[in-house]
Design a protein around this motif. Sequence first.
Motif, PDB file in Angstrom:
ATOM      1  N   ILE A 334       0.941  -1.353   0.093  1.00 23.33           N
ATOM      2  CA  ILE A 334       0.010  -0.061  -0.026  1.00 23.33           C
ATOM      3  C   ILE A 334       0.936   1.456   0.129  1.00 23.33           C
ATOM      4  N   LYS A 335       0.549   2.243  -0.840  1.00 22.61           N
ATOM      5  CA  LYS A 335       1.280   3.471  -0.937  1.00 22.61           C
ATOM      6  C   LYS A 335       0.691   4.777  -0.692  1.00 22.61           C
ATOM      7  N   SER A 336       1.244   5.527   0.124  1.00 16.68           N
ATOM      8  CA  SER A 336       0.622   6.617  -0.105  1.00 16.68           C
ATOM      9  C   SER A 336       1.846   8.047  -0.221  1.00 16.68           C
ATOM     10  N   SER A 337       1.581   9.241  -0.749  1.00 15.94           N
ATOM     11  CA  SER A 337       2.459  10.098  -1.035  1.00 15.94           C
ATOM     12  C   SER A 337       3.091  10.913  -0.143  1.00 15.94           C
ATOM     13  N   LYS A 338       4.458  11.327  -0.163  1.00 17.77           N
ATOM     14  CA  LYS A 338       5.097  11.903   1.023  1.00 17.77           C
ATOM     15  C   LYS A 338       4.860  13.571   0.464  1.00 17.77           C
ATOM     16  N   SER A 339       4.333  13.937  -0.410  1.00 17.51           N
ATOM     17  CA  SER A 339       4.076  15.133  -1.199  1.00 17.51           C
ATOM     18  C   SER A 339       2.650  15.436  -1.507  1.00 17.51           C
ATOM     19  N   SER A 340       2.241  16.721  -1.216  1.00 19.86           N
ATOM     20  CA  SER A 340       1.055  17.010  -1.698  1.00 19.86           C
ATOM     21  C   SER A 340       0.775  17.481  -3.099  1.00 19.86           C
ATOM     22  N   THR A 341       2.046  17.778  -3.561  1.00 16.92           N
ATOM     23  CA  THR A 341       1.976  18.463  -4.917  1.00 16.92           C
ATOM     24  C   THR A 341       2.241  17.520  -6.092  1.00 16.92           C
ATOM     25  N   ALA A 342       3.192  16.509  -5.701  1.00 15.02           N
ATOM     26  CA  ALA A 342       3.469  15.496  -6.815  1.00 15.02           C
ATOM     27  C   ALA A 342       3.561  14.161  -5.886  1.00 15.02           C
ATOM     28  N   TRP A 343       2.935  13.040  -6.841  1.00 17.93           N
ATOM     29  CA  TRP A 343       2.734  11.771  -6.120  1.00 17.93           C
ATOM     30  C   TRP A 343       4.187  11.138  -6.043  1.00 17.93           C
ATOM     31  N   ASP A 344       4.532  10.990  -4.585  1.00 19.13           N
ATOM     32  CA  ASP A 344       5.868  10.739  -4.102  1.00 19.13           C
ATOM     33  C   ASP A 344       5.602   9.367  -3.178  1.00 19.13           C
ATOM     34  N   PRO A 345       5.674   8.281  -3.858  1.00 21.75           N
ATOM     35  CA  PRO A 345       4.967   7.068  -2.873  1.00 21.75           C
ATOM     36  C   PRO A 345       6.024   6.808  -1.876  1.00 21.75           C
ATOM     37  N   GLY A 346       5.382   6.293  -0.703  1.00 19.76           N
ATOM     38  CA  GLY A 346       5.996   5.697   0.352  1.00 19.76           C
ATOM     39  C   GLY A 346       5.238   4.565   1.055  1.00 19.76           C
ATOM     40  N   SER A 347       5.588   3.662   1.810  1.00 22.42           N
ATOM     41  CA  SER A 347       5.100   2.580   2.431  1.00 22.42           C
ATOM     42  C   SER A 347       4.210   3.013   3.634  1.00 22.42           C
ATOM     43  N   SER A 348       3.143   3.313   3.806  1.00 22.28           N
ATOM     44  CA  SER A 348       2.567   3.992   4.972  1.00 22.28           C
ATOM     45  C   SER A 348       2.182   2.706   5.866  1.00 22.28           C
ATOM     46  N   VAL A 349       1.944   1.474   5.481  1.00 24.99           N
ATOM     47  CA  VAL A 349       1.619   0.455   6.364  1.00 24.99           C
ATOM     48  C   VAL A 349       2.788  -0.527   6.233  1.00 24.99           C
ATOM     49  N   GLN A 350       3.598  -0.581   7.203  1.00 22.02           N
ATOM     50  CA  GLN A 350       4.752  -1.390   6.895  1.00 22.02           C
ATOM     51  C   GLN A 350       4.494  -2.746   7.812  1.00 22.02           C
ATOM     52  N   ARG A 351       5.219  -3.911   7.510  1.00 26.66           N
ATOM     53  CA  ARG A 351       5.232  -5.172   7.984  1.00 26.66           C
ATOM     54  C   ARG A 351       5.456  -4.860   9.852  1.00 26.66           C
ATOM     55  N   ALA A 352       4.149  -5.375  10.442  1.00 22.99           N
ATOM     56  CA  ALA A 352       4.486  -5.161  11.896  1.00 22.99           C
ATOM     57  C   ALA A 352       3.810  -6.325  12.772  1.00 22.99           C
TER      58      ALA A 352
END
Length: 657
Positions: A334-352
Motif C-alpha cells: 500500500i502506498k501513500s504520497s510524501k508530497s501533496s503536490t506530486a505523487w511521491d510514494p512511500g509505504s504507509s503500512v509497514q510489516r509489523a
Amino acid sequence: MIKHSKKVIIGAFFLSLTLTGCNEILDEQPRTTYTVDYFSTTQGLNEGVTALYRHLRSLYGNGYYMSNCQNGTDESTWGQSADGNFKELDMSGQGNINSNTFPTSMVWNSVFPYINTANGIIEKGPALGVSESLISEARFFRAFDYFLLVQTYGGVPLDLGSGELAFNINPSATSVRNTVPEVYSKVIFSDLKKAIDNLPATPRVTGGVTKNVARLFLAKAYLTYGWWLQNPNNIPTYPETARTDLDGHNAQWYFQQAYDIALTAINNPGPYALQPTYYDVNVGSNDRNSECMLYADHTQSSSYYNESNPVGQGSGWSPDNFAAWMQTWNYTNIKSSKSSTAWDPGSSVQRAATQTLGRPWVRMAPTIGVIKNTFADKTNDSRYDGTFVTSYRGNWNKEATGLTSYTVLYNANNLPVHPDDAILSFLSDDSQIPSYPKSTDATYNNGQGLSGVGAGTLPGRADWVVAPNGISRMIFPGLWKIGTYRTDNGNGLGYPNAGLTRPFNVAKFSEFYFIAAEAAVKGASGAMTARDLINVIRARAGKWKFNNAQNVAYVADNSAAMVAATPSVITIDYILAERSREYYGEFYRWYDLVRTQKWEEYAASYQIGGTNYGDHTPQTVSRNIQKFHYLRPIPQSQLDAMEVSADVKAKYQKPGY
C-alpha cells in the motif's frame, strides 16, 4: 504395520513434565536420547504425557493443516502466492487431491507416534504407580488422535505392530485398517468415558485436560458417529462395513447422548465460561481465557519452551504457529504520497508484529460469499469485526520505517492522513461502488494505481477502499482473530517474521452449545431447545467492547436484536452458518461439512477476483467434489513403507484415489 523404527517411537517422548501443582505450566525438558528402558520408568512416562500436549503443535497453528481444514470449502480458496499445497485442496481444476498431497497427509503422519506414546503410558503406568488421573490424560489424547483420524480417513489401524492398542517397540511393515465402528467403540468412546471418570474438574497444569475437555470431545464424537450411522446422503465409508453400531444403539441414541453430555458440561462448567464478548475471546491480550479449554501453546519469553526463536525468522513449519500468515495479503505494498503536490510514494503500512498485520504469505483468501453472505450482518453481530482485518492503518511513525520524519502523508483523493488513520479499508457492502484504477489512466501501472494495490476511491474519503465484490486472490480482508500478538514491540515494528507466540486454540467452551443444538436438530430433547442454545451464542455476539474497524472502544448491546433475528425453527444449515461465523479460520470447516454431509452442496462453486492487482470483477469458480472425497487418501509414504502384496496395498487405499 505403520513403519516406525524404535528410534522414531521413543523419539516421540522428547519433552518432560513437572508435576508441581494445578497452576504450573507444562515444563518441557528436551532430551537428546531415549530408550525403551527409560520409558519404563515413572519419569519417562511423565515426559511422555507432556509429549502428548506438545504434539498439538504439529497441527494446530500449522498453515498447511489450515489448508486441509479450510481450503476447498465455502470459507476459503487459494490465494495469489499459493502452490499445490493450497490449489490441490481447492478442487477447482488447479490439481487434484491424491496420495501425495501433503496437507491431507498431515494427520496420518503426525499422530501415530503419539498414539503409541499414549499406549505405553496406559499400559505401563499402573505397575509404576502412576495415578489413573494422569494415565487418563493419555487416554484423552489417544481418543483425541483416533477421533481426528477416523474423521479424516475413515477406518484406521488400532494395531501398531504388537496388538490392538498395545505399546509397540518393534518396526513393522504391515498394517490392517479397522472399521469405523471398531475405532469408535474400541478406543474413542471407551477412552473418553474413562477420562471423564478420572480426570480432575480443574486443570492439573495450565492448559491441562479435564473432565469437561473430555466431555466436549465425547459429545462431539457421539454427534459425529450418529451422523455416520444415519448417512443421509449415502456417502461411502472405508473399509466397507455395515452402518451398524457394535453396541446395538441407533443414531438417535447417539444424538441424545451428545446432547446430554453437552448440557451436563454447560450446567457444570467448572473453571470454564463464555467470555462476555466475542472480542474478549480472540484479542491477543486475553489469550488462555476461560473459554479456551485446550490449545497448542507458545511463549514469547523463551526459545527453549517455544521450540523456536521468538525474535528470529519463523520457519513456516511446526512447531511454529504460522497459520495467520496464510490468509494475510501483501498490505505492505500500500502506498501513500510524501508530497501533496506530486505523487511521491512511500509505504504507509509497514510489516509489523500486531494482530491486524503480521507476515504476509497470500496462500489463501476468503471467498466473496463469506464476506457478503455468511457475515451479512456487520452492524449488530460483532463477529465479522472480531474475525477479519478490514482497516489497514498507517504505522510509518514507528522506528526504522524510513518515514518517521513525516507527520502527514497524502492518500486517496490526495487527502492528508496521519499515523493510525485508515489507509485502506474494506467496505461493508456493495452499496457504494469505488472508482478503481482504469487501464486508460496514466497512473494505471498494471492495475496497481496510485495505491500500489489496485484499490479504489470514494469521494471525500482519504482511505483507499475495496468493496466486497472487489475482493480477489490478491487483496482481501486478513484474519484478525488468529493474528500476531506480542508485548515487546516498543516503539518499533517488532518481530513480524517470527512464528506467532500466541497459543492456537483447539477447543472452546462455546462449542458445547453448538453440539447440543445440532443434536437437538437431529432429534435430541432436553431442557434447552436448539434455538435456546444458539441464542446464547448469538446474544453474546451482539455485545461489543471494541470496534476493530474503527480502532476505538465501542460498547453496545445488540443482543436483543440478534435473538429476535434468530429463526423460530433451527436447521442444520443455520447451525452451519453460525459455526462459520463463530469459528472461521480455526480449522473447523471441512470437518463440519463432512460430518453433516453438506460439503458438495456448500462448496460446489464460489466467487473471487483474479490474481492481479486491479482484478475486481468476481469470477465464478466450480469445484469437482465427489462422494469419495469425503475421506482423505492414505498418504503415499504409508503405502510405500508397507511390505505387502500390491493387491493388499491397493485395498488399503480408499477407492477413488
